[in-house]
Design a protein around this motif. Structure first.
Motif, mmCIF file in Angstrom:
data_model
loop_
_atom_site.group_PDB
_atom_site.id
_atom_site.type_symbol
_atom_site.label_atom_id
_atom_site.label_comp_id
_atom_site.label_asym_id
_atom_site.label_seq_id
_atom_site.Cartn_x
_atom_site.Cartn_y
_atom_site.Cartn_z
ATOM 1 N N ALA A 136 -104.753 -1.601 -27.633
ATOM 2 C CA ALA A 136 -103.652 -0.686 -27.935
ATOM 3 C C ALA A 136 -103.925 0.694 -27.351
ATOM 4 C CB ALA A 136 -103.453 -0.583 -29.443
ATOM 5 N N GLY A 137 -102.854 1.387 -27.004
ATOM 6 C CA GLY A 137 -102.937 2.745 -26.480
ATOM 7 C C GLY A 137 -101.592 3.422 -26.629
ATOM 8 N N ALA A 138 -101.418 4.513 -25.914
ATOM 9 C CA ALA A 138 -100.180 5.291 -25.996
ATOM 10 C C ALA A 138 -99.130 4.735 -25.042
ATOM 11 C CB ALA A 138 -100.463 6.752 -25.662
ATOM 12 N N ARG A 139 -97.891 4.704 -25.517
ATOM 13 C CA ARG A 139 -96.772 4.294 -24.669
ATOM 14 C C ARG A 139 -96.340 5.463 -23.790
ATOM 15 N NH1 ARG A 139 -92.079 1.529 -28.009
ATOM 16 N NH2 ARG A 139 -91.894 3.619 -28.831
ATOM 17 N N HIS A 140 -95.691 5.137 -22.682
ATOM 18 C CA HIS A 140 -95.137 6.144 -21.769
ATOM 19 C C HIS A 140 -93.751 5.675 -21.342
ATOM 20 C CE1 HIS A 140 -98.994 8.192 -21.573
ATOM 21 N NE2 HIS A 140 -99.551 7.005 -21.411
ATOM 22 N N LEU A 141 -92.820 5.717 -22.292
ATOM 23 C CA LEU A 141 -91.466 5.254 -22.020
ATOM 24 C C LEU A 141 -90.765 6.169 -21.019
ATOM 25 C CD1 LEU A 141 -90.333 4.433 -25.671
ATOM 26 C CD2 LEU A 141 -91.013 2.807 -23.900
ATOM 27 N N ASP A 142 -89.848 5.566 -20.244
ATOM 28 C CA ASP A 142 -88.994 6.366 -19.376
ATOM 29 C C ASP A 142 -88.114 7.252 -20.249
ATOM 30 O OD1 ASP A 142 -90.043 5.085 -17.148
ATOM 31 O OD2 ASP A 142 -88.427 3.601 -17.056
ATOM 32 N N GLU A 143 -87.584 8.338 -19.669
ATOM 33 C CA GLU A 143 -86.744 9.273 -20.416
ATOM 34 C C GLU A 143 -85.572 8.604 -21.111
ATOM 35 O OE1 GLU A 143 -85.048 12.739 -18.530
ATOM 36 O OE2 GLU A 143 -87.063 13.435 -18.016
ATOM 37 N N ASP A 144 -84.982 7.593 -20.455
ATOM 38 C CA ASP A 144 -83.786 6.948 -20.989
ATOM 39 C C ASP A 144 -84.097 5.600 -21.643
ATOM 40 O OD1 ASP A 144 -84.434 5.550 -18.717
ATOM 41 O OD2 ASP A 144 -82.415 5.540 -17.879
#
Length: 193
Positions: A136-144
């Motif tokens: 597990a780690g941090a997500r980096h979702l797109d702006e939209d």
């Protein structure tokens, strides 16, 4: 299977025209010569290709996502997936999409196969990958991009596929892969990340 042994079924391109040039998808209309010599038209979507990932959390749990899909107007349950960037390797895309959308990285990967999603009207090919040894780690979702990550047991997932809780075609196809891989009927060639 190759279509080299099926020349009596092949259609030959005569003319191609662009109907729409979007930033993501393109629509085309082609005029083709049919096997009997007649002509017909084919309208279809040109898609850059995509990946779908079956993330194995343990011996009987998988990682899924829930997100609103505008064209169908519903929140859908599906495996993590995403489109290929121009020139991007499919495994690299799978690794990127898993990390961006779920925060997880995987220690091992296996390419299961390819899926032609909508052969009557799209060029889209989805490359199916399994991922295991998840961290597990941090997500980096797109702006939209807005989505929830969910853990499901295999049994609950298969039941959702059976009862209509999962209707996404790529995820339903992956259910077949998951079922056969878990039983050992369809062995996978695991590789380190």
């Amino acid at each position: 299977m190759s279509d080299a042994s099926d020349p009596h079924l092949r259609e030959t391109l005569l003319r191609s025209e662009s109907l729409c040039e979007g930033s993501f998808l393109k629509a085309r209309r082609d005029t083709v010569r049919m096997p009997d010599g007649a002509t017909s038209t084919r309208e279809y979507i040109v898609h850059p290709g995509a990946v779908v990932i079956i993330p194995l959390l343990d011996a009987d749990h998988v990682l899924l996502e829930r997100q609103f899909r505008y064209p169908v107007g519903r929140v859908m349950t599906e495996f993590p997936a995403g489109k290929l960037d121009p020139g991007e390797d499919s495994l690299r895309c799978a690794q990127r999409e898993l990390q961006e959308e779920t925060g997880y990285t995987a220690g091992q990967w296996a390419h299961a196969g390819d899926l032609h999603l909508a052969i009557a009207y799209s060029t889209e090919v989805i490359h199916i990958f399994f991922a295991r040894d998840l961290r597990a780690g941090a997500r980096h979702l797109d702006e939209d991009e807005f989505l929830d990550v969910r853990t499901m047991s295999d049994d609950a997932f298969f039941e959702a596929c059976r009862t209509g809780g999962v209707t996404d075609a790529k995820t339903l196809s992956c259910a077949l892969w998951l079922q056969n891989a878990r039983r050992g009927d369809w062995p996978l060639d695991w590789r380190p990340a």
